[in-house]
Design a protein around this motif. Structure first.
Motif, mmCIF file in Angstrom:
data_model
loop_
_atom_site.group_PDB
_atom_site.id
_atom_site.type_symbol
_atom_site.label_atom_id
_atom_site.label_comp_id
_atom_site.label_asym_id
_atom_site.label_seq_id
_atom_site.Cartn_x
_atom_site.Cartn_y
_atom_site.Cartn_z
ATOM 1 N N TYR A 34 -11.245 6.567 4.294
ATOM 2 C CA TYR A 34 -11.427 5.443 3.360
ATOM 3 C C TYR A 34 -10.106 5.870 2.885
ATOM 4 C CZ TYR A 34 -12.498 2.585 -0.459
ATOM 5 O OH TYR A 34 -12.998 1.729 -1.023
ATOM 6 N N SER A 92 -13.868 -3.765 6.991
ATOM 7 C CA SER A 92 -15.451 -3.920 6.472
ATOM 8 C C SER A 92 -16.151 -2.749 7.500
ATOM 9 C CB SER A 92 -15.489 -5.407 6.002
ATOM 10 O OG SER A 92 -15.746 -5.829 7.934
ATOM 11 N N GLY A 117 -8.389 0.721 1.712
ATOM 12 C CA GLY A 117 -9.500 0.581 2.243
ATOM 13 C C GLY A 117 -10.046 1.626 3.234
ATOM 14 N N HIS A 177 -7.880 -2.195 5.341
ATOM 15 C CA HIS A 177 -8.551 -2.587 4.640
ATOM 16 C C HIS A 177 -9.787 -3.206 5.532
ATOM 17 C CE1 HIS A 177 -5.603 -3.087 1.700
ATOM 18 N NE2 HIS A 177 -4.343 -3.585 2.541
ATOM 19 N N SER A 188 -11.590 -6.995 3.182
ATOM 20 C CA SER A 188 -10.709 -6.853 2.308
ATOM 21 C C SER A 188 -10.843 -5.798 1.183
ATOM 22 C CB SER A 188 -11.146 -8.519 1.731
ATOM 23 O OG SER A 188 -9.975 -8.328 0.310
ATOM 24 N N THR A 189 -11.097 -4.354 1.602
ATOM 25 C CA THR A 189 -11.432 -3.177 1.330
ATOM 26 C C THR A 189 -10.834 -2.269 0.809
ATOM 27 O OG1 THR A 189 -11.391 -2.201 3.402
ATOM 28 C CG2 THR A 189 -13.651 -2.260 2.421
ATOM 29 N N GLY A 190 -10.476 -1.712 0.009
ATOM 30 C CA GLY A 190 -8.863 -1.094 -0.604
ATOM 31 C C GLY A 190 -8.059 -2.165 -1.375
ATOM 32 N N ARG A 191 -6.560 -2.508 -1.558
ATOM 33 C CA ARG A 191 -5.641 -2.254 -2.652
ATOM 34 C C ARG A 191 -5.349 -3.894 -1.709
ATOM 35 N NH1 ARG A 191 -0.127 -0.218 -4.093
ATOM 36 N NH2 ARG A 191 -1.812 0.856 -5.559
ATOM 37 N N SER A 192 -6.445 -5.300 -1.773
ATOM 38 C CA SER A 192 -6.622 -6.351 -1.818
ATOM 39 C C SER A 192 -7.067 -7.192 -1.812
ATOM 40 C CB SER A 192 -7.177 -5.931 -0.276
ATOM 41 O OG SER A 192 -7.371 -7.290 0.982
ATOM 42 N N ARG A 238 -9.366 4.238 -1.096
ATOM 43 C CA ARG A 238 -9.688 3.320 -2.484
ATOM 44 C C ARG A 238 -8.467 2.709 -2.887
ATOM 45 N NH1 ARG A 238 -12.845 5.145 -7.575
ATOM 46 N NH2 ARG A 238 -10.799 5.923 -8.460
ATOM 47 N N GLU A 275 0.682 -1.620 -0.271
ATOM 48 C CA GLU A 275 0.086 0.335 0.238
ATOM 49 C C GLU A 275 0.762 0.723 0.420
ATOM 50 O OE1 GLU A 275 -2.250 -3.173 2.604
ATOM 51 O OE2 GLU A 275 -0.106 -2.513 2.010
#
Length: 319
Positions: free
Chosen positions: A147, A172, A153, A170, A193-197, A149, A66
């Protein structure tokens, strides 16, 4: 009559030969078919093995790190309020009173430089089930819930009373708000598992005035404990981890002995007949275990210890 008999015999021979040839041809076909299936099976297994390795690599070691939200993030000015000029070269930090951020996890990616992406992974990834409770590692105040993106995340930053900050990425769902005071162990979010995941995990960072300390310099995640009761921040080595595995116990013992003005030979930290140990100030279960060639789990079991802390002056069994 003889002529007819000769034709009959020739016809029978021809039929016998044709049948034999057909049988042989079928046998050849069957063998070729089996060979083809065998080759296909091997190819499929090879593909599966390669894909599995590729996936494991991409998930845990070669996943692009990240962006550094303290320096590169779209709100980096807000995320990092610290000036490098104000950061001391050395600072002793009390790292007692911690709680592991998750109850069910395994380390899936370590802190460190990723040559493929020419970027440093500035935290540690802890693989966990989706929606697991994420807890504050230390007591302190929630500084940000944001947040991003392209990286973390949903993430939370908590500023702790010992001077550290922890970053949880990351997520939820948030369970806290900015400026909210939380005690160590307070639920602050749910894992995700948000963002770069590419899968559910917690990206955890430990920072001191903006500097991303290697979390494994403070914590022994395998044994769910801290290495020692204090961590000395140093600008020269904050990115290095610490290992107290039995394989490195002699090096650690020598360093410890030098610090306390004793020779390694007289310190008593190599394997010996000693069966008990009096806990000194600053020692932890992890450091005691490594110096005596055992494990934290065994120390806790033979001494009936429930938590991860140990009181100075207490005599415990080490064998």
């Amino acid at each position: 009559m003889r002529k007819n008999l000769r034709y009959l015999l020739l016809a029978i021979c021809a039929m016998t030969l044709t049948f034999a040839q057909a049988q042989n041809l079928q046998s050849v076909k069957n063998k070729a078919h089996q060979n083809l299936l065998a080759k296909q099976t091997n190819i499929q297994d090879q593909i599966k093995a390669e894909k599995t390795q590729e996936l494991a690599t991409s998930l845990y070691e070669e996943e692009e790190p990240e962006p550094d939200i303290y320096e590169e993030g779209w709100e980096s000015g807000l995320v990092n309020p610290f000036s490098k000029d104000d950061v001391p070269n050395r600072k002793v930090i009390d790292v007692t009173g911690y709680v592991m951020p998750l109850s069910n996890f395994r380390v899936s990616s370590h802190y460190g430089y990723r040559p493929r992406f020419r970027r440093v992974h500035k935290g540690i990834d802890l693989a966990c089930p989706m929606g697991d409770t994420v807890r504050a590692v230390y007591s302190g105040k929630v500084r940000l819930t944001k947040y991003e993106r392209g990286g973390f995340g949903f993430y939370v930053i908590v500023r702790h009373e010992n001077g550290l900050e922890t970053v949880y990425g990351h997520l939820s769902k948030f369970l806290v708000q900015p400026n909210q005071y939380v005690k160590a162990g307070t639920p602050i979010a749910l894992s995700g598992s948000t963002g770069r995941s590419t899968g559910p995990h917690l990206h955890l960072e430990t920072r001191y005035m903006g500097y991303a300390i290697n979390p494994e310099a403070i914590f022994d995640f395998e044994n769910r404990t801290a290495h020692t009761d204090s961590y000395t921040f140093n600008k020269a080595n904050y990115s290095e981890s610490r290992s107290y595995s039995p394989g490195t116990k002699y090096t650690s013992a020598r360093n410890y002995s030098k610090k306390h003005g004793r020779s390694g030979r007289k310190s008593g930290y190599s394997r010996s007949a000693r069966s008990t140990h009096k806990v000194r100030s600053g020692e932890s279960l992890s450091s005691i275990a490594q110096r005596n060639g055992t494990t934290v789990a065994r120390l806790k079991r033979i001494n009936g210890i429930k938590g991860n802390s140990i009181q100075a002056g207490k005599v415990i069994k080490v064998k």
